[in-house]
Design a protein around this motif. Structure first.
Motif, PDB file in Angstrom:
ATOM      1  N   ASN A 217       0.806  -1.232   0.000  1.00  0.00           N
ATOM      2  CA  ASN A 217       0.000   0.000   0.000  1.00  0.00           C
ATOM      3  C   ASN A 217       0.834   1.275   0.000  1.00  0.00           C
ATOM      4  O   ASN A 217       0.306   2.367   0.131  1.00  0.00           O
ATOM      5  CB  ASN A 217      -0.950  -0.002   1.206  1.00  0.00           C
ATOM      6  N   SER A 218       2.166   1.149  -0.134  1.00  0.00           N
ATOM      7  CA  SER A 218       3.061   2.313  -0.157  1.00  0.00           C
ATOM      8  C   SER A 218       3.771   2.375  -1.505  1.00  0.00           C
ATOM      9  O   SER A 218       4.450   1.428  -1.898  1.00  0.00           O
ATOM     10  CB  SER A 218       4.080   2.213   0.974  1.00  0.00           C
ATOM     11  N   ARG A 219       3.639   3.505  -2.178  1.00  0.00           N
ATOM     12  CA  ARG A 219       4.274   3.646  -3.495  1.00  0.00           C
ATOM     13  C   ARG A 219       5.794   3.596  -3.392  1.00  0.00           C
ATOM     14  O   ARG A 219       6.467   2.986  -4.231  1.00  0.00           O
ATOM     15  CB  ARG A 219       3.833   4.954  -4.159  1.00  0.00           C
ATOM     16  N   ALA A 220       6.359   4.215  -2.342  1.00  0.00           N
ATOM     17  CA  ALA A 220       7.816   4.237  -2.181  1.00  0.00           C
ATOM     18  C   ALA A 220       8.360   2.820  -1.986  1.00  0.00           C
ATOM     19  O   ALA A 220       9.337   2.419  -2.630  1.00  0.00           O
ATOM     20  CB  ALA A 220       8.201   5.125  -1.001  1.00  0.00           C
ATOM     21  N   GLU A 221       7.721   2.049  -1.103  1.00  0.00           N
ATOM     22  CA  GLU A 221       8.169   0.673  -0.862  1.00  0.00           C
ATOM     23  C   GLU A 221       7.904  -0.208  -2.082  1.00  0.00           C
ATOM     24  O   GLU A 221       8.690  -1.111  -2.385  1.00  0.00           O
ATOM     25  CB  GLU A 221       7.453   0.091   0.364  1.00  0.00           C
ATOM     26  N   TYR A 222       6.825   0.075  -2.773  1.00  0.00           N
ATOM     27  CA  TYR A 222       6.495  -0.672  -3.997  1.00  0.00           C
ATOM     28  C   TYR A 222       7.619  -0.541  -5.018  1.00  0.00           C
ATOM     29  O   TYR A 222       8.059  -1.536  -5.622  1.00  0.00           O
ATOM     30  CB  TYR A 222       5.169  -0.150  -4.551  1.00  0.00           C
ATOM     31  N   LYS A 223       8.127   0.669  -5.192  1.00  0.00           N
ATOM     32  CA  LYS A 223       9.200   0.906  -6.160  1.00  0.00           C
ATOM     33  C   LYS A 223      10.487   0.183  -5.734  1.00  0.00           C
ATOM     34  O   LYS A 223      11.189  -0.399  -6.569  1.00  0.00           O
ATOM     35  CB  LYS A 223       9.460   2.402  -6.310  1.00  0.00           C
ATOM     36  N   GLN A 224      10.799   0.234  -4.433  1.00  0.00           N
ATOM     37  CA  GLN A 224      12.019  -0.421  -3.950  1.00  0.00           C
ATOM     38  C   GLN A 224      11.933  -1.946  -4.088  1.00  0.00           C
ATOM     39  O   GLN A 224      12.917  -2.598  -4.456  1.00  0.00           O
ATOM     40  CB  GLN A 224      12.252  -0.042  -2.481  1.00  0.00           C
ATOM     41  N   VAL A 225      10.760  -2.495  -3.793  1.00  0.00           N
ATOM     42  CA  VAL A 225      10.577  -3.943  -3.917  1.00  0.00           C
ATOM     43  C   VAL A 225      10.703  -4.369  -5.376  1.00  0.00           C
ATOM     44  O   VAL A 225      11.322  -5.384  -5.687  1.00  0.00           O
ATOM     45  CB  VAL A 225       9.216  -4.376  -3.331  1.00  0.00           C
ATOM     46  N   ARG A 226      10.139  -3.593  -6.275  1.00  0.00           N
ATOM     47  CA  ARG A 226      10.247  -3.922  -7.708  1.00  0.00           C
ATOM     48  C   ARG A 226      11.703  -3.907  -8.165  1.00  0.00           C
ATOM     49  O   ARG A 226      12.124  -4.772  -8.941  1.00  0.00           O
ATOM     50  CB  ARG A 226       9.406  -2.939  -8.545  1.00  0.00           C
ATOM     51  N   SER A 227      12.480  -2.950  -7.655  1.00  0.00           N
ATOM     52  CA  SER A 227      13.899  -2.886  -8.020  1.00  0.00           C
ATOM     53  C   SER A 227      14.627  -4.128  -7.522  1.00  0.00           C
ATOM     54  O   SER A 227      15.468  -4.705  -8.229  1.00  0.00           O
ATOM     55  CB  SER A 227      14.548  -1.634  -7.429  1.00  0.00           C
ATOM     56  N   TYR A 228      14.304  -4.563  -6.293  1.00  0.00           N
ATOM     57  CA  TYR A 228      14.954  -5.739  -5.715  1.00  0.00           C
ATOM     58  C   TYR A 228      14.553  -7.000  -6.470  1.00  0.00           C
ATOM     59  O   TYR A 228      15.395  -7.843  -6.788  1.00  0.00           O
ATOM     60  CB  TYR A 228      14.577  -5.845  -4.239  1.00  0.00           C
ATOM     61  N   VAL A 229      13.269  -7.131  -6.762  1.00  0.00           N
ATOM     62  CA  VAL A 229      12.772  -8.322  -7.475  1.00  0.00           C
ATOM     63  C   VAL A 229      13.330  -8.362  -8.890  1.00  0.00           C
ATOM     64  O   VAL A 229      13.661  -9.433  -9.407  1.00  0.00           O
ATOM     65  CB  VAL A 229      11.225  -8.345  -7.488  1.00  0.00           C
ATOM     66  N   ARG A 230      13.482  -7.214  -9.509  1.00  0.00           N
ATOM     67  CA  ARG A 230      14.041  -7.152 -10.871  1.00  0.00           C
ATOM     68  C   ARG A 230      15.470  -7.698 -10.882  1.00  0.00           C
ATOM     69  O   ARG A 230      15.891  -8.352 -11.836  1.00  0.00           O
ATOM     70  CB  ARG A 230      14.024  -5.713 -11.384  1.00  0.00           C
TER      71      ARG A 230
END
Length: 468
Positions: A217-230
């Motif tokens: 539910n957090s855009r900032a954490e969403y972006k960081q998680v996507r970077s890590y998963v990528r």
């Protein structure tokens, strides 16, 4: 079975729930003022060595000194002395009055590999059963492991390409070089490297192909998680979702009510039976009851059916509540050995789903099972709750009848010390009805005082005041 990971980021805390078909299976909480330190790497100073206990205590700059078993030191470092500096890693959080437990055998976990910079060892997860795959992974790791170091291949590496493993290997080796540089530049009792936060820990450990979605539910954490998963597993990017609705994420999935029930001692089973969980400091006792259930053709059948449901629910609750240490389970007595074995099979199967190490001893004829579960972090109940300020953690308060007798005795005792003819008795409204008119008249006659009963909602059931 639909598996989802839900990440609720708020100002004061981060909560992460693993949900299977709508049921809460695991809950993680990280509060702003209570950051987890497990996995952190420190440059510590030895303050005491206890050869008889084969242990040492180190100052890491924390509230309490950390405990280091000497067996966790490489052979060439076991003759340590007071004042020595050591690079150590937190393996167990401080709990209660105990300081953190540390090890000098540093490990840096990735998604597929665990790098051990000062342990010369190659290991492959026992859960990878295919011999051909084990050989393939072993060949890759042997090629990329530097001298004097080691790797453990995690279960998640099975089936992944060579390039994925090499990419992660380079990342972990580079991370270790940075740690070595930093430790030389700082003094004792300083943090050298902070482990990843809760969100990245859960993504690394639980977010696999078996999970249908990871919602944040957090855009900032969403972006960081996507970077890590990528970086770690690009195929999972399609499952990472940003929650945008106004209604709180956990309410949409009806998790708040499930979280509230985690503090309940009694859990009802679908059959009508129940289990009662009593957590103590040294051990946890779990009792199984048939309750209203009488669905079996005999007492033996009823006991067996109840125990089967209880075994599944017990393991779910132990996992969900993160109960660690010794657990004693008191199942309903079963005469037939085959029934006892079937209940044990359910416990063993459910234990395989838990990442914590679990040891189970065979069930006794009386239905007792001893189980130990690795204590990986603080119990979720200790995070969510505190001891009741009324019963002070005993779980009991005096009954209304007991308090009636106690107050009556105190009136008779104190009446002789007060000259005033009027006595006002303030008490909890649950006690007041027991002081019936005849009872009050009787006390007045004995003491010679005019007694007035004054119900007071502000008073706890065990509190009362007697004033002129």
């Amino acid at each position: 079975m639909k598996k989802e990971i839900l990440v609720d980021v708020a100002e004061d805390e981060v909560r992460i729930a693993l949900v299977e078909d709508g049921h809460l299976v695991e809950l993680f909480i990280e509060r702003a003022e209570e950051k987890n330190i497990a996995g952190n790497i420190y440059q510590g100073r030895v303050v005491n060595v206890l050869k008889g206990l084969r242990s040492a205590f180190l100052d890491l700059g924390l509230e309490r000194n950390a405990f280091l078993p000497l067996v966790d030191l490489p052979a060439e470092q076991r003759e340590i002395r007071k004042g020595d500096r050591l690079l150590v890693q937190i393996v167990k959080e401080p709990m209660g009055n105990k300081g953190a437990k540390v090890t000098a055998r540093i490990s840096l976990p990735g998604r597929y590999l665990v790098f051990m910079p000062n342990v010369e060892h190659i290991g492959i997860s026992r859960k990878i059963l295919d011999n051909k795959e084990r050989r393939r992974l072993g060949e890759i790791i042997n090629e990329i492991t530097p001298p004097g170091a080691g790797f453990v291949v995690r279960t998640e590496a099975s089936g992944h390409h060579r390039k994925d493993l090499i990419r992660e290997c380079k990342y972990l080796l580079n991370l270790w070089r940075m740690i070595e540089k930093k430790k030389e530049a700082i003094g004792d009792g300083y943090l050298v490297r902070k482990a990843f936060g809760l969100i990245f820990y859960v993504v690394r450990e639980l977010f696999t192909e078996e999970v249908d979605s990871l919602t944040i539910n957090s855009r900032a954490e969403y972006k960081q998680v996507r970077s890590y998963v990528r970086m770690t597993d690009p195929n999972l990017l399609r499952k990472v979702r940003l929650y945008k609705k106004k209604l709180p994420l956990f309410e949409v999935y009806d998790l708040e009510s499930q979280i509230s029930k985690m503090k309940d001692q009694k859990i009802l089973l679908p059959c009508g039976g129940s289990i009662i969980i009593e957590q103590g400091e040294a051990l946890t006792a779990i009792d199984v009851n048939t309750g209203k259930f009488a669905g079996g053709e005999s007492l033996e059948e009823t006991a067996f059916l109840t125990n089967c449901q209880a075994a599944e629910e017990i393991m779910r609750q132990v996992h969900l509540r993160n109960i660690g240490g010794l657990v004693i389970i008191d199942f309903i007595e079963m005469k037939q050995k085959k029934h006892r074995e079937q209940v044990m099979d359910i416990l063993r199967q459910q234990a395989l789903r838990d990442k914590a190490k679990i040891d189970l001893l065979p069930i006794t004829k009386l239905g007792l099972v001893e189980m130990s579960r690795q204590r990986r972090r603080e119990s979720i109940i200790n995070t969510l709750c505190r001891p009741c300020p009324y019963c002070e953690g005993s779980g009991l308060v005096f009954s209304e009848k007991t308090m009636f007798i106690k107050i009556k005795k105190e009136i008779l005792r104190i009446a002789t010390q007060i000259e005033n003819k009027d006595l006002n008795i303030f008490m909890n409204p649950r006690i007041a009805p027991l002081f019936e008119e005849k009872s009050v008249e009787h006390i007045s006659k004995i003491t010679g005082k005019r007694i007035k009963i004054r119900p007071d909602y502000k008073l706890h059931i065990e509190e009362f005041n007697i004033t002129p």
